[in-house]
Design a protein around this motif. Structure first.
Motif, PDB file in Angstrom:
ATOM      1  N   ALA A 269       0.802  -1.130   0.031  1.00  0.00           N
ATOM      2  CA  ALA A 269      -0.048   0.030   0.149  1.00  0.00           C
ATOM      3  C   ALA A 269       0.878   1.375  -0.025  1.00  0.00           C
ATOM      4  N   THR A 270       1.949   1.123   0.450  1.00  0.00           N
ATOM      5  CA  THR A 270       2.977   2.325   0.684  1.00  0.00           C
ATOM      6  C   THR A 270       4.145   2.076   0.689  1.00  0.00           C
ATOM      7  N   ALA A 271       5.166   2.938   0.352  1.00  0.00           N
ATOM      8  CA  ALA A 271       6.584   2.606   0.457  1.00  0.00           C
ATOM      9  C   ALA A 271       7.223   3.185   1.828  1.00  0.00           C
ATOM     10  N   SER A 272       6.268   3.891   2.549  1.00  0.00           N
ATOM     11  CA  SER A 272       6.693   4.414   3.667  1.00  0.00           C
ATOM     12  C   SER A 272       6.674   3.899   4.884  1.00  0.00           C
ATOM     13  N   ILE A 273       6.929   2.822   4.808  1.00  0.00           N
ATOM     14  CA  ILE A 273       7.120   1.814   6.133  1.00  0.00           C
ATOM     15  C   ILE A 273       8.323   0.964   6.160  1.00  0.00           C
ATOM     16  N   PRO A 274       8.652   0.635   7.380  1.00  0.00           N
ATOM     17  CA  PRO A 274      10.046  -0.474   7.271  1.00  0.00           C
ATOM     18  C   PRO A 274       9.808  -1.761   6.533  1.00  0.00           C
ATOM     19  N   ARG A 275      10.893  -2.346   6.241  1.00  0.00           N
ATOM     20  CA  ARG A 275      10.694  -3.784   5.729  1.00  0.00           C
ATOM     21  C   ARG A 275      11.405  -4.675   6.514  1.00  0.00           C
ATOM     22  N   VAL A 276      10.635  -5.616   7.210  1.00  0.00           N
ATOM     23  CA  VAL A 276      11.180  -6.544   8.135  1.00  0.00           C
ATOM     24  C   VAL A 276      12.427  -7.433   7.555  1.00  0.00           C
TER      25      VAL A 276
ATOM     26  N   ARG B  14      -4.476   4.592   1.690  1.00  0.00           N
ATOM     27  CA  ARG B  14      -4.370   3.424   1.015  1.00  0.00           C
ATOM     28  C   ARG B  14      -3.987   2.482   1.807  1.00  0.00           C
ATOM     29  N   LEU B  15      -3.484   2.581   3.160  1.00  0.00           N
ATOM     30  CA  LEU B  15      -3.370   1.507   4.305  1.00  0.00           C
ATOM     31  C   LEU B  15      -4.792   0.964   4.688  1.00  0.00           C
ATOM     32  N   HIS B  16      -5.873   1.875   4.544  1.00  0.00           N
ATOM     33  CA  HIS B  16      -7.236   1.572   4.800  1.00  0.00           C
ATOM     34  C   HIS B  16      -7.678   0.604   3.563  1.00  0.00           C
ATOM     35  N   GLY B  17      -7.333   0.559   2.536  1.00  0.00           N
ATOM     36  CA  GLY B  17      -7.675  -0.196   1.340  1.00  0.00           C
ATOM     37  C   GLY B  17      -7.001  -1.761   1.527  1.00  0.00           C
ATOM     38  N   VAL B  18      -6.347  -2.002   2.697  1.00  0.00           N
ATOM     39  CA  VAL B  18      -5.973  -3.277   2.976  1.00  0.00           C
ATOM     40  C   VAL B  18      -7.089  -4.023   3.705  1.00  0.00           C
ATOM     41  N   THR B  19      -7.457  -5.265   3.385  1.00  0.00           N
ATOM     42  CA  THR B  19      -8.600  -5.864   3.863  1.00  0.00           C
ATOM     43  C   THR B  19      -7.668  -7.230   4.795  1.00  0.00           C
ATOM     44  N   GLY B  20      -8.235  -7.336   6.073  1.00  0.00           N
ATOM     45  CA  GLY B  20      -7.643  -8.373   6.777  1.00  0.00           C
ATOM     46  C   GLY B  20      -8.127  -9.857   6.359  1.00  0.00           C
TER      47      GLY B  20
ATOM     48  N   TYR C 251      -6.806  11.976   1.904  1.00  0.00           N
ATOM     49  CA  TYR C 251      -7.604  10.693   2.162  1.00  0.00           C
ATOM     50  C   TYR C 251      -8.522  10.142   1.024  1.00  0.00           C
ATOM     51  N   ALA C 252      -9.372  11.297   0.838  1.00  0.00           N
ATOM     52  CA  ALA C 252     -10.426  11.031  -0.376  1.00  0.00           C
ATOM     53  C   ALA C 252      -9.629  10.937  -1.824  1.00  0.00           C
ATOM     54  N   ALA C 253      -8.408  11.595  -2.018  1.00  0.00           N
ATOM     55  CA  ALA C 253      -7.711  11.342  -3.323  1.00  0.00           C
ATOM     56  C   ALA C 253      -7.422   9.838  -3.509  1.00  0.00           C
TER      57      ALA C 253
END
Length: 343
Positions: A75-82, A132-138, A262-264
């Motif tokens: 969803a985004t590149a702005s997170i660490p990679r484990v 974009r994070l909220h577009g990810v479903t569990g 968010y809307a975009a």
């Protein structure tokens, strides 16, 4: 010692001798260190306390964090990679997660360095990231992936009820000072929980998106978000829950730049219906209960406890009243000094 624990993790993963190991401050739960190697690699090592006395939901938090980074990666590149993780506290080096370091400094540390235009641009960017994070479903249930309160629930109402009940039970167990009794708060939350049935998809929720967990990078005039970190409080649930921490102590409806981003990202503006506002107040109540209750197991000093009370208790009262069913006899926040009870 933190450095010794980090060294044990580095040995466990077969890492070379680092150039530097720098303890990172700002957290209140884990031991965190930044490790730099001569080949240019830059890691963050996070180690939970071996024998934590905390809230019920805080068991096996690293499971949540590893889950968050894995789910958010697309969803985004702005997170660490484990890079490495060990979730078993009984392993030789204990439980840990090793991740890539994100660029930047905590937004909260920049203070007056940001211009109004930079702040507006960052709010738009943050709104887009969160959308974009909220577009990810569990994977098929609601709640914490670590399952500290039991298996993932089939509905958000069941999950939220268990989460709220757990922190209320913690408040009773620790004798926490609350502006209303536990029984009254429980009654109000239950009375408003029907709106939670609006949530029919378990979205990826960070739930700790205050500015300390958002890294900002770039030179003045070219600031951007460099990282979203500390995903250990995440859960699968109601996406509006993230509006509680992105506008901590503020009104998300007035955060127009964030809402535009968010809307975009989501393709539609967020509609603050009466039911959405009630869902936000339910999530506010949950977060504020956590903030008040955790001061006891974390042994916060008297000044810190009083500051938290003065900032959080009145807002918990407002959230409870906002649900339309405030506890029987209202009391002014700050006047109640006793422990939580069902009286």
């Amino acid at each position: 010692m933190p450095v010794d624990a980090t060294t044990a993790v580095l040995e466990a993963v077969g890492a070379p001798e680092p150039m530097s190991v720098e303890p990172l401050a700002g957290g209140t739960y884990n031991t965190v260190a930044r490790v730099t190697f001569g080949d240019g690699r830059d890691w963050v090592v996070k180690i939970p306390p071996a024998h934590a006395t905390g809230l019920s939901y805080e068991h096996r938090l690293l499971v949540n964090e590893v889950t968050f980074y894995g789910a958010a990666a697309g969803a985004t590149a702005s997170i660490p990679r484990v890079v490495h993780s060990e979730l078993d506290p009984g392993a030789p080096a204990g439980a840990y997660v090793v991740m890539t370091a994100c660029p930047g400094r905590p937004w909260s540390a920049l203070g007056g360095d940001l211009t109004a235009d930079e702040t507006r641009a960052l709010r738009v960017e943050l709104g887009g990231v969160v959308g974009r994070l909220h577009g990810v479903t569990g994977p098929g249930g609601y709640g914490y992936p670590a399952e500290p309160l039991g298996p993932l629930a089939p509905t958000w109402r069941e999950a939220f009820t268990a989460m709220a009940e757990a922190v209320l039970a913690d408040a009773e167990r620790y004798g926490v000072r609350l502006p209303y009794s536990v029984g009254r708060i429980r009654e109000v939350l239950a009375g408003a929980s029907d709106v939670l049935d609006e949530v029919t998809r378990p979205a990826l929720v960070h739930f700790d998106l205050w500015q300390g967990n958002v890294l900002v990078t770039g030179e003045p005039g070219a600031r951007r978000i460099g990282g979203i970190v500390d995903g250990e409080r995440m859960f699968w649930g109601d996406p509006v829950a993230d509006l509680v921490s992105t506008s901590l102590f503020g009104d998300p409806e007035t955060d127009l730049d964030f809402l535009a981003g968010y809307a975009a990202a989501t393709g539609a503006p967020l509609d603050f219906t009466p039911a959405v506002r009630r869902r936000i107040d339910l999530c506010r109540s949950y977060l504020y209960l956590i903030m008040l209750t955790e001061t006891v197991p974390r042994s916060a000093g008297p000044d810190a406890v009083e500051t938290t009370w003065n900032e959080v208790a009145p807002r918990l009262v407002t959230a409870i009243e906002g649900l339309g069913q405030p506890p029987g006899r209202r009391q002014r926040a700050g006047l109640r000094t006793g422990a939580a009870s069902d009286a």
